[in-house]
Scaffold this active site. Structure first.
Site, short mmCIF file in Angstrom:
data_model
loop_
_atom_site.label_atom_id
_atom_site.label_comp_id
_atom_site.label_asym_id
_atom_site.label_seq_id
_atom_site.Cartn_x
_atom_site.Cartn_y
_atom_site.Cartn_z
N ARG A 153 3.81 15.73 -17.13
CA ARG A 153 4.71 15.79 -15.53
C ARG A 153 3.47 15.79 -14.33
O ARG A 153 3.80 16.26 -13.35
CB ARG A 153 5.39 17.06 -15.44
N LYS A 180 -0.74 5.05 -4.92
CA LYS A 180 0.46 3.97 -5.54
C LYS A 180 -0.28 3.71 -6.73
O LYS A 180 -1.34 3.30 -6.92
CB LYS A 180 0.52 2.57 -4.86
N GLU A 183 -8.29 -8.60 0.61
CA GLU A 183 -7.80 -7.27 1.16
C GLU A 183 -8.65 -6.63 2.19
O GLU A 183 -7.94 -6.21 3.05
CB GLU A 183 -7.79 -6.42 0.14
N LYS A 213 -7.33 2.45 5.91
CA LYS A 213 -6.31 2.49 4.86
C LYS A 213 -6.07 4.33 4.92
O LYS A 213 -4.79 4.54 4.98
CB LYS A 213 -6.66 2.36 3.52
N GLU A 218 5.44 5.19 2.51
CA GLU A 218 5.76 4.11 2.75
C GLU A 218 7.24 4.02 3.49
O GLU A 218 7.99 3.20 3.19
CB GLU A 218 5.72 2.83 1.80
N ARG A 224 3.11 2.12 6.86
CA ARG A 224 2.16 1.72 5.35
C ARG A 224 2.81 0.59 5.10
O ARG A 224 1.84 -0.20 4.50
CB ARG A 224 2.54 2.72 4.29
N ASN A 233 1.07 -4.24 3.54
CA ASN A 233 1.66 -5.27 2.87
C ASN A 233 1.51 -6.65 3.40
O ASN A 233 2.20 -7.81 3.10
CB ASN A 233 3.08 -4.87 2.17
N HIS A 257 1.56 -9.79 1.49
CA HIS A 257 2.07 -9.69 0.05
C HIS A 257 3.30 -10.22 -0.47
O HIS A 257 3.64 -10.39 -1.52
CB HIS A 257 2.11 -8.15 -0.18
N HIS A 310 3.32 -12.35 -3.70
CA HIS A 310 4.02 -11.83 -4.87
C HIS A 310 4.86 -13.05 -5.34
O HIS A 310 4.79 -13.06 -6.59
CB HIS A 310 4.81 -10.82 -4.76
N HIS A 359 -4.77 -11.80 -7.45
CA HIS A 359 -4.14 -11.04 -6.30
C HIS A 359 -4.71 -11.14 -5.11
O HIS A 359 -4.15 -11.55 -4.19
CB HIS A 359 -3.91 -9.48 -6.89
N1 GLY Z 1 -1.51 -1.62 -1.25
C1 GLY Z 1 -0.71 -1.28 -0.23
C2 GLY Z 1 -0.75 0.26 -0.17
O1 GLY Z 1 -1.40 0.89 -0.68
O2 GLY Z 1 0.26 0.61 0.30
#
Ligand code: GLY
Length: 364
Positions: free
Chosen positions: A121, A143, A185, A226, A236, A240, A244, A247, A251, A265
């Site tokens: 957990r 993430k 990025e 960031k 998010e 946040r 993206n 993105h 994607h 990517h």
């Molecule tokens: N890669 C986008 C984020 O971490 O929110």
């Protein structure tokens, strides 16, 4: 060394950026360890280039090291390797007070972080990113996750690391294609929120891979941006999502190319940012010269800057649009795009006409 704090209350942590941090990791990890043992998850490439110095430094400090070495590549971010990783961690008798180290790029960081999130957990983990992409993006912000047949990153958890050690020396051995992909990025940060940084990149980007001072500034500045966004919107709910930028396009392109070597990517992010600039221009938000400026910078960096730069055939624009429908950022069945009111001024748009998206895809 630069330190960027990520301010998240009791889950706050530092991102330390500098040369030699892998070799000297013991001194950074000691305060977190409750017993002199760590487990490391890495990949075959990084096991050759970086694991020996991490291991030597830790063992010299009396810290035992066990390592799981997984295949390199996006296909590792999958259920079979996730299962294998969790079972290996259990076989190593990793306890809740232990530390799991993710040593590698975004694939390893996301996979090992997700394994740490669910093991008993939740156990603590430390990110030691070795690619530019992982240093500026995926290792920071918590993430974690894997890909499934339905799409990228559709299964995962928010699980913040306890520390991030970004050793810019690891970029010495990074293949130039990987470096440029990670740079996608970096450019994203300039475009989404800092025009002056984008200008700095236009001047300094082409020399960045070879110069420590430039690497340190670019990584430190990106991580700083960031960290500030994540501190304000960890899960998010709003802002946040600006991270993206590019993105949704990316994607779809990754899915169309089967998450293969045809498109990394970060390459997809760079093209996606350019397409987002095209879309913003088409909607009257950006002047004509802005997308041209973005494309010129990507070209100056030797990067892909058009759909035709992706080897092999791509589905047509309507099929690409359909692939965007599986993106997890779809809200109430509507596609969401991050658009720009100017370079360095991104915002979230929910009502973009599909026809404009198709025109953009057909135009580049
Ligand atoms: N890669 C986008 C984020 O971490 O929110």
């Amino acid at each position: 060394m630069k330190t960027v704090p990520v301010a998240l209350g009791s889950r706050s942590y530092d991102v330390r950026i500098g040369r030699g941090l892998i070799e000297s990791a013991a001194q950074h990890l000691q305060p977190l360890l409750r017993r002199p043992k760590v487990v490391v998850v890495t990949d075959e490439n990084v096991a050759t280039t970086q694991l020996p110095s991490l291991r030597a430094g830790l063992e010299a400090a009396g810290i035992a090291v066990d390592a799981l070495i997984l295949p390199a590549g996006e296909a590792t971010k999958s259920w079979p390797h996730f299962t294998r990783t969790v079972e290996w961690l259990l076989e190593q008798k990793v306890e809740r007070r232990d530390i799991v180290i993710a040593l590698g790029g975004g694939v390893i960081g996301d996979l090992a972080g997700f394994a740490a999130a669910v093991l008993r957990r939740g156990v603590r983990f430390v990110q030691i990113p070795t690619s530019l992409l992982a240093m500026v993006d995926s290792s920071v912000g918590g993430k974690t996750g894997i890909n499934t047949a339905q799409g990228k990153n559709l299964v995962g958890a928010f699980h913040q690391p306890s520390l991030v050690l970004a050793d810019i020396g690891a970029l010495d051995t990074l293949p130039v294609r990987e470096f440029r992909a990670g740079y996608g990025e970096v450019v994203k940060y300039g475009l989404l929120g800092d025009a002056a940084f984008f200008e700095w990149l236009e001047v300094n980007g082409p020399r960045m891979q070879g110069e420590d001072a430039l690497r340190l500034h670019a990584v430190g500045h990106s991580v700083g941006m960031k960290a500030a966004i994540v501190a304000r919107d960890e899960t998010e709910e709003g802002e946040r999502a600006l991270l993206n930028l590019g993105h949704t396009f990316c994607h779809a392109l990754e899915k169309a190319t089967g998450y293969s070597d045809r498109l990394l990517h970060g390459e997809g992010v760079a093209i996606g940012c350019l397409l987002a600039a095209d879309l913003s221009r088409k909607l009257g938000l950006l002047p004509q010269e802005a997308p041209s400026r973005v494309a010129a910078h990507l070209r100056a960096m030797g990067m892909k800057a058009a759909l035709s730069d992706i080897p092999g055939d791509l589905p047509d624009a309507r099929a690409l649009l359909a692939l965007m429908g599986q993106d997890k950022k779809v809200v109430d069945g509507r596609l969401r795009f991050i658009l720009m009111n100017g370079i360095g001024d991104a915002f979230i748009a929910d009502d973009v006409p599909a026809e404009k998206v198709i025109e953009v895809l057909e135009g580049r």
